[in-house]
Design an enzyme around this catalytic site. Structure first.
Site, short mmCIF file in Angstrom:
data_model
loop_
_atom_site.label_atom_id
_atom_site.label_comp_id
_atom_site.label_asym_id
_atom_site.label_seq_id
_atom_site.Cartn_x
_atom_site.Cartn_y
_atom_site.Cartn_z
N GLU A 169 -13.25 10.02 -8.38
CA GLU A 169 -12.58 9.65 -9.68
C GLU A 169 -13.99 9.18 -10.44
O GLU A 169 -13.75 8.24 -11.31
CB GLU A 169 -11.76 8.58 -9.58
CG GLU A 169 -10.53 9.17 -8.59
CD GLU A 169 -9.64 9.91 -9.46
OE1 GLU A 169 -9.83 10.46 -10.49
OE2 GLU A 169 -8.58 10.38 -9.08
N PHE A 205 -1.07 7.13 -7.23
CA PHE A 205 -0.47 8.29 -8.00
C PHE A 205 -1.34 9.28 -8.55
O PHE A 205 -2.18 9.22 -9.25
CB PHE A 205 0.33 7.74 -9.12
CG PHE A 205 1.04 8.45 -10.19
CD1 PHE A 205 1.98 9.14 -9.62
CD2 PHE A 205 0.54 8.74 -11.41
CE1 PHE A 205 2.78 10.13 -10.54
CE2 PHE A 205 1.27 9.58 -12.16
CZ PHE A 205 2.56 10.29 -11.79
#
Length: 200
Positions: free
Chosen positions: A108, A24
């Site tokens: 990330e 997501f």
């Protein structure tokens, strides 16, 4: 007794037993050209909503002043929700996303992976991997204008609701000029959108 490296390797091995995973993306990774930089197998599934979470920008202690605040989600109330895009990615590319340490510079970096249930626009629910900032933040909530633009263009590219796009645009940005090397791969994308007249 497992070393830290052993734990990380075991974790990656467990994930890679699956052929793919759902991801997501709610910030810059809503833009197709952005997520494909490090995850070329990412395939767009559809738009979704994450309930009981809120979206914001936060500057971490391990990012430079000229980067600005990065997108993150945080636990919210029953009235909060985060919109974004769901991708399916080959499992072997999970290492391109994950990083326990900022200096490793994964996509990330400074984020931790969490598992969430995302409600797709078609009514189905998918268990997805997403990321939340997990290091100290400075209190600065102003994103770099170029980074904010990437987030907004990703939302537009995948036709998120107009009011949510306006919400993303509403955050005050840092007014920092874009330095060479900062999302350099996406400069042609933004320039194309601006028909050769880059705003940054």
């Amino acid at each position: 007794m497992l070393t830290l490296l052993g734990i990380i390797s075991l974790f990656i091995d467990c994930v890679c037993k699956k052929e793919s995973f759902y991801y997501f993306g709610y910030g810059s990774n809503m833009l197709e050209e952005r997520i494909h930089i490090n995850n070329p197998t990412a395939r767009y599934i559809g738009n979704g909503t994450l309930k009981n979470f809120k979206f914001g920008f936060e500057k971490t202690c391990c990012t430079s002043d000229d980067f600005g605040a990065a997108a993150t989600l945080r636990p919210g109330t029953e009235h909060d929700e985060v919109k974004g895009c769901v991708w399916i990615i080959n499992a072997e590319q999970i290492a391109n996303l994950d990083s326990l340490f900022c200096f490793l510079k994964r996509q990330e970096s400074c984020y931790k992976a969490i598992e969430v249930d995302v409600l797709l626009d078609n009514g189905n629910t998918l268990r997805c991997r997403t990321y939340e900032i997990n290091v100290d933040v400075t209190g600065d909530t102003k994103p770099h204008p170029f980074y904010q633009r990437i987030c907004v263009e990703g939302a537009k590219q995948h036709h998120l609701p107009d009011d949510y796009i306006k919400f993303l645009e509403s955050f005050e940005h840092s007014n920092q000029p874009r330095k060479k090397g900062f999302y350099e791969e996406l400069v042609p994308v933004i320039e194309k959108l601006d028909k050769g007249n880059s705003l940054f």
